[in-house]
Scaffold this motif. Structure first.
Motif, PDB file in Angstrom:
ATOM      1  N   LEU A 138       0.827  -1.213   0.000  1.00 59.41           N
ATOM      2  CA  LEU A 138       0.000   0.000   0.000  1.00 59.41           C
ATOM      3  C   LEU A 138       0.858   1.258   0.000  1.00 59.41           C
ATOM      4  CD1 LEU A 138      -2.712  -1.210   2.484  1.00 59.41           C
ATOM      5  CD2 LEU A 138      -3.194  -0.318   0.190  1.00 59.41           C
ATOM      6  N   ALA A 139       1.933   1.247   0.773  1.00 54.78           N
ATOM      7  CA  ALA A 139       2.833   2.406   0.784  1.00 54.78           C
ATOM      8  C   ALA A 139       3.470   2.596  -0.583  1.00 54.78           C
ATOM      9  CB  ALA A 139       3.902   2.222   1.857  1.00 54.78           C
ATOM     10  N   GLY A 140       3.844   1.490  -1.230  1.00 55.71           N
ATOM     11  CA  GLY A 140       4.410   1.587  -2.571  1.00 55.71           C
ATOM     12  C   GLY A 140       3.419   2.168  -3.564  1.00 55.71           C
ATOM     13  N   ARG A 141       2.155   1.765  -3.463  1.00 60.17           N
ATOM     14  CA  ARG A 141       1.129   2.345  -4.341  1.00 60.17           C
ATOM     15  C   ARG A 141       0.982   3.839  -4.083  1.00 60.17           C
ATOM     16  NH1 ARG A 141      -3.925  -1.919  -5.022  1.00 60.17           N
ATOM     17  NH2 ARG A 141      -2.663  -3.752  -5.538  1.00 60.17           N
ATOM     18  N   GLU A 142       0.965   4.220  -2.804  1.00 58.05           N
ATOM     19  CA  GLU A 142       0.792   5.630  -2.473  1.00 58.05           C
ATOM     20  C   GLU A 142       1.957   6.465  -2.991  1.00 58.05           C
ATOM     21  OE1 GLU A 142       0.091   7.718   1.742  1.00 58.05           O
ATOM     22  OE2 GLU A 142      -1.517   6.388   1.074  1.00 58.05           O
ATOM     23  N   ASN A 143       3.147   5.864  -3.045  1.00 55.17           N
ATOM     24  CA  ASN A 143       4.322   6.571  -3.550  1.00 55.17           C
ATOM     25  C   ASN A 143       4.465   6.479  -5.060  1.00 55.17           C
ATOM     26  OD1 ASN A 143       4.822   7.061  -0.882  1.00 55.17           O
ATOM     27  ND2 ASN A 143       6.827   6.100  -0.816  1.00 55.17           N
ATOM     28  N   GLY A 144       3.528   5.809  -5.723  1.00 53.51           N
ATOM     29  CA  GLY A 144       3.546   5.735  -7.177  1.00 53.51           C
ATOM     30  C   GLY A 144       4.504   4.712  -7.744  1.00 53.51           C
ATOM     31  N   PHE A 145       4.904   3.688  -6.968  1.00 52.40           N
ATOM     32  CA  PHE A 145       5.834   2.682  -7.456  1.00 52.40           C
ATOM     33  C   PHE A 145       5.153   1.769  -8.474  1.00 52.40           C
ATOM     34  CE2 PHE A 145       8.303   2.448  -3.145  1.00 52.40           C
ATOM     35  CZ  PHE A 145       8.637   3.789  -3.286  1.00 52.40           C
ATOM     36  N   LYS A 146       5.934   1.277  -9.416  1.00 56.37           N
ATOM     37  CA  LYS A 146       5.445   0.282 -10.359  1.00 56.37           C
ATOM     38  C   LYS A 146       5.259  -1.046  -9.633  1.00 56.37           C
ATOM     39  CE  LYS A 146       7.663   2.407 -14.374  1.00 56.37           C
ATOM     40  NZ  LYS A 146       8.671   2.245 -15.445  1.00 56.37           N
ATOM     41  N   ARG A 147       4.454  -1.908 -10.227  1.00 55.54           N
ATOM     42  CA  ARG A 147       4.136  -3.197  -9.593  1.00 55.54           C
ATOM     43  C   ARG A 147       5.394  -4.009  -9.322  1.00 55.54           C
ATOM     44  NH1 ARG A 147      -0.850  -6.182  -9.539  1.00 55.54           N
ATOM     45  NH2 ARG A 147      -0.496  -8.345  -8.878  1.00 55.54           N
ATOM     46  N   ASP A 149       8.360  -2.944  -8.706  1.00 54.12           N
ATOM     47  CA  ASP A 149       9.089  -2.361  -7.582  1.00 54.12           C
ATOM     48  C   ASP A 149       8.417  -2.717  -6.259  1.00 54.12           C
ATOM     49  OD1 ASP A 149      11.044  -1.136  -9.163  1.00 54.12           O
ATOM     50  OD2 ASP A 149       9.776   0.614  -9.533  1.00 54.12           O
ATOM     51  N   ARG A 150       7.099  -2.702  -6.234  1.00 55.50           N
ATOM     52  CA  ARG A 150       6.389  -3.107  -5.016  1.00 55.50           C
ATOM     53  C   ARG A 150       6.664  -4.570  -4.709  1.00 55.50           C
ATOM     54  NH1 ARG A 150       1.990  -0.520  -7.754  1.00 55.50           N
ATOM     55  NH2 ARG A 150       0.844  -2.502  -7.877  1.00 55.50           N
ATOM     56  N   ALA A 151       6.683  -5.398  -5.737  1.00 56.91           N
ATOM     57  CA  ALA A 151       6.959  -6.820  -5.546  1.00 56.91           C
ATOM     58  C   ALA A 151       8.350  -7.031  -4.956  1.00 56.91           C
ATOM     59  CB  ALA A 151       6.827  -7.568  -6.868  1.00 56.91           C
ATOM     60  N   ALA A 152       9.314  -6.256  -5.427  1.00 56.26           N
ATOM     61  CA  ALA A 152      10.680  -6.376  -4.916  1.00 56.26           C
ATOM     62  C   ALA A 152      10.749  -5.992  -3.441  1.00 56.26           C
ATOM     63  CB  ALA A 152      11.632  -5.501  -5.733  1.00 56.26           C
ATOM     64  N   VAL A 153      10.000  -4.969  -3.049  1.00 63.15           N
ATOM     65  CA  VAL A 153       9.969  -4.525  -1.651  1.00 63.15           C
ATOM     66  C   VAL A 153       9.380  -5.625  -0.768  1.00 63.15           C
ATOM     67  CG1 VAL A 153       8.880  -2.907  -0.055  1.00 63.15           C
ATOM     68  CG2 VAL A 153       9.907  -2.062  -2.169  1.00 63.15           C
ATOM     69  N   VAL A 154       8.240  -6.168  -1.160  1.00 71.78           N
ATOM     70  CA  VAL A 154       7.583  -7.215  -0.379  1.00 71.78           C
ATOM     71  C   VAL A 154       8.473  -8.453  -0.299  1.00 71.78           C
ATOM     72  CG1 VAL A 154       5.636  -8.830  -0.379  1.00 71.78           C
ATOM     73  CG2 VAL A 154       5.254  -6.399  -0.819  1.00 71.78           C
ATOM     74  N   LEU A 155       9.042  -8.841  -1.425  1.00 69.57           N
ATOM     75  CA  LEU A 155       9.906 -10.018  -1.467  1.00 69.57           C
ATOM     76  C   LEU A 155      11.083  -9.854  -0.513  1.00 69.57           C
ATOM     77  CD1 LEU A 155       9.986 -12.676  -3.248  1.00 69.57           C
ATOM     78  CD2 LEU A 155      11.780 -11.524  -4.551  1.00 69.57           C
ATOM     79  N   ALA A 156      11.686  -8.666  -0.503  1.00 68.05           N
ATOM     80  CA  ALA A 156      12.856  -8.426   0.349  1.00 68.05           C
ATOM     81  C   ALA A 156      12.490  -8.486   1.825  1.00 68.05           C
ATOM     82  CB  ALA A 156      13.465  -7.060   0.010  1.00 68.05           C
ATOM     83  N   ALA A 157      11.368  -7.889   2.190  1.00 68.89           N
ATOM     84  CA  ALA A 157      10.965  -7.890   3.604  1.00 68.89           C
ATOM     85  C   ALA A 157      10.675  -9.300   4.093  1.00 68.89           C
ATOM     86  CB  ALA A 157       9.738  -6.997   3.793  1.00 68.89           C
ATOM     87  N   ALA A 158       9.926 -10.073   3.294  1.00 65.87           N
ATOM     88  CA  ALA A 158       9.572 -11.435   3.701  1.00 65.87           C
ATOM     89  C   ALA A 158      10.783 -12.356   3.682  1.00 65.87           C
ATOM     90  CB  ALA A 158       8.478 -11.977   2.784  1.00 65.87           C
ATOM     91  N   GLU A 159      11.678 -12.163   2.706  1.00 64.53           N
ATOM     92  CA  GLU A 159      12.897 -12.970   2.667  1.00 64.53           C
ATOM     93  C   GLU A 159      13.749 -12.700   3.906  1.00 64.53           C
ATOM     94  OE1 GLU A 159      16.862 -13.585  -0.114  1.00 64.53           O
ATOM     95  OE2 GLU A 159      15.993 -11.594   0.149  1.00 64.53           O
ATOM     96  N   THR A 160      13.865 -11.432   4.285  1.00 67.04           N
ATOM     97  CA  THR A 160      14.662 -11.096   5.462  1.00 67.04           C
ATOM     98  C   THR A 160      14.054 -11.691   6.711  1.00 67.04           C
ATOM     99  OG1 THR A 160      15.373  -9.034   4.407  1.00 67.04           O
ATOM    100  CG2 THR A 160      15.678  -9.207   6.784  1.00 67.04           C
ATOM    101  N   TYR A 161      12.736 -11.666   6.809  1.00 67.79           N
ATOM    102  CA  TYR A 161      12.071 -12.307   7.948  1.00 67.79           C
ATOM    103  C   TYR A 161      12.448 -13.791   8.005  1.00 67.79           C
ATOM    104  CZ  TYR A 161       8.491 -14.163  11.044  1.00 67.79           C
ATOM    105  OH  TYR A 161       7.853 -14.816  12.074  1.00 67.79           O
ATOM    106  N   ARG A 162      12.356 -14.471   6.867  1.00 72.29           N
ATOM    107  CA  ARG A 162      12.617 -15.919   6.835  1.00 72.29           C
ATOM    108  C   ARG A 162      14.066 -16.218   7.192  1.00 72.29           C
ATOM    109  NH1 ARG A 162      14.878 -19.151   3.154  1.00 72.29           N
ATOM    110  NH2 ARG A 162      14.844 -17.525   1.548  1.00 72.29           N
ATOM    111  N   THR A 163      15.007 -15.524   6.554  1.00 74.89           N
ATOM    112  CA  THR A 163      16.420 -15.830   6.807  1.00 74.89           C
ATOM    113  C   THR A 163      16.834 -15.432   8.221  1.00 74.89           C
ATOM    114  OG1 THR A 163      17.068 -13.706   5.794  1.00 74.89           O
ATOM    115  CG2 THR A 163      17.052 -15.664   4.375  1.00 74.89           C
ATOM    116  N   ALA A 164      16.273 -14.330   8.732  1.00 77.65           N
ATOM    117  CA  ALA A 164      16.588 -13.939  10.107  1.00 77.65           C
ATOM    118  C   ALA A 164      16.047 -14.963  11.090  1.00 77.65           C
ATOM    119  CB  ALA A 164      16.009 -12.555  10.407  1.00 77.65           C
ATOM    120  N   MET A 165      14.853 -15.479  10.829  1.00 83.77           N
ATOM    121  CA  MET A 165      14.286 -16.474  11.731  1.00 83.77           C
ATOM    122  C   MET A 165      15.143 -17.741  11.752  1.00 83.77           C
ATOM    123  SD  MET A 165      11.990 -16.974  13.979  1.00 83.77           S
ATOM    124  CE  MET A 165      10.703 -15.753  13.674  1.00 83.77           C
TER     125      MET A 165
END
Length: 455
Positions: A138-147, A149-165
């Motif tokens: 939602l933040a990416g949409r509000e900032n006008g990011f392309k799909r 780019d939003r996918a890359a943001v979500v992927l990075a956050a979830a990947e970091t959660y998994r690897t950190a866990m």
């Protein structure tokens, strides 16, 4: 109680994956008989301060992302209707990206962590992760990011959660509880470019303390410092109520503070006793919290140049209560204690004045409250100004922080085994985040229409 045997805990995680495969988290399809989102959110307001509700509606109407910040109740219902891993952790309950930020540890180190626990409750670990990734979309949409780019943001956050866990799963117990992200660690995680942002945010946060709040929020009246009026956002008790009613409410708050003192450790009681009550004012906070009873209490120590400002905030039932499938929920004696318990478990270091109490008679009810400092080097990210690279780096930081919180609040070994070593979990969350962002935009429109009709 969690098994001590790491092999048995890992086996439980793998069994959960057989029951709910990683790919099952992809996408979101609302039920055909899905609830009315506007009705759910308006129902939350039944016991709130009526004259403040237009402020809540106005803030929620600003954008789908602003609406999402106040819509934990609707997302909880949606998640409860989806397949659940059953891997229970203590949850933040509202882990969107603006509920992370900077604050001072008791050792006066600037740290980054979760900072809102009003909805904290035991539940499936993935609910917090999904709340985070949908907020990033939602933040990416509000900032006008392309799909992409939003996918890359979500992927990075979830990947970091998994690897950190998975990293936390291999740690000793004490090492997990000592782990924290102080500002130096945050700078390293964000890299040189984004590190400049954290330096600026840190400098700003260090200036946001009780003394700064004292100078900003008080005025000199009849030779004494009092809380200033900024209606309707900050209203001193002297302006809010007539004489008898004012004295009654002031007495109730003093009773609350006296009881709250008992929830502090002995050394912090001694510190609290060094301050005396001066004034109080009703304060409007947040988006979803608007309308709950919240007070700023001004106290002074050795003299007027030694201020302490406390926030006394009403704590109602968590929106997760009864919906998470958790079998062994602590028997908290107050909702304030529930909030404080969640904060102490999930945060690496908590405010030294954090505590709770229940008091009768405020607006004719028995009400639960929790107390903390109003400002103690508190700061947040300016998400609206972030480019895709900035939001991606910030999402990674939030993902690591959430994993560290869940490693303390849940079975890190079982969760890590469930997530596994592949990228299937984070890939599944990309379509989920987009689908739930679509749902949020539709719910936002429905809420705006409902509020317009009702007014």
């Amino acid at each position: 109680m969690t098994s001590r045997d790491p092999a048995a805990r890992a086996a439980a995680g793998k069994t959960a994956r057989e029951r709910v495969p990683l790919g099952a988290h992809a996408g979101f399809t609302p039920a055909a008989d899905r609830f009315d989102p506007a009705a759910v959110l308006l129902d939350q307001e039944r016991d709130r301060v009526p004259e403040l509700l237009p402020i809540r509606h106005e803030r929620m109407a600003v954008s789908p992302f602003a609406f999402y910040r106040a819509a934990a109740a609707t997302m909880t219902r949606d998640l409860a209707a989806a397949p659940s891993t059953g891997l229970i952790s203590r949850l933040c309950g509202d882990a969107h990206l603006l509920n992370f930020g900077l604050y001072a540890s008791p050792e006066r180190r600037l740290v980054f962590d979760l900072n809102d626990f009003d909805e904290s409750y035991p539940g499936p670990f993935e609910w917090d992760v999904k709340r985070l990734v949908a907020s990033l979309a939602l933040a990416g949409r509000e900032n006008g990011f392309k799909r992409r780019d939003r996918a890359a943001v979500v992927l990075a956050a979830a990947e970091t959660y998994r690897t950190a866990m998975r990293e936390f799963a291999a740690m000793r117990e004490l090492d997990v509880w000592y782990a924290r992200a102080d500002v130096e660690e945050v700078r390293q995680r964000l890299g040189a470019r984004q590190g400049k942002r954290i330096d600026a945010a840190g400098a700003k946060a260090r200036g946001r303390d009780s003394l700064q709040a004292y100078q900003k929020l008080t005025v000199l009246a009849d030779g004494r410092r009092r809380l200033a009026a900024d209606p309707p956002l900050l209203v001193p008790i002297s302006d809010l109520l007539p004489g008898v009613a004012r004295k009654q409410l002031e007495a109730q708050i003093l009773e609350l503070l006296a009881g709250y003192r008992d929830s502090l450790a002995d050394d912090r009681r001694r510190l609290f006793d060094a301050f005396e009550f001066v004034d109080m004012a009703r304060k409007v906070v947040g988006v979803g919290s608007v309308g709950t009873r919240c007070w700023v209490v001004l106290m002074t120590g050795r003299d007027e140049r030694d201020p302490l400002l406390l926030q006394v905030k009403e704590a109602g039932p968590s929106v997760l209560d009864g919906r998470t499938g958790a079998q062994h929920v602590p028997d908290w004696d107050s909702e304030g204690r529930r909030v404080v318990s969640g904060q102490r478990i999930l945060q690496a270091a908590s405010d030294i004045f954090l505590g709770w109490h229940t008091v009768a008679g405020i607006d004719g009810q028995v009400r639960d409250f929790y107390v903390r400092q109003l400002r103690d080097w508190k700061g947040g990210a300016d998400v609206a100004t972030m480019d895709p690279g900035g939001l991606l780096a910030y999402g990674r930081l939030c993902g690591w922080t959430l994993a560290r919180a869940h490693a303390r609040g849940g079975d890190r070994i079982a969760i890590a085994a469930y997530l596994g070593g592949s990228d299937r979990f984070e890939k599944a969350l990309v379509p989920f985040a987009e689908a739930y962002a679509d749902r949020t935009e539709a719910d936002h429109a429905a809420f705006v229409a409902a509020v317009s009709v009702s007014t």
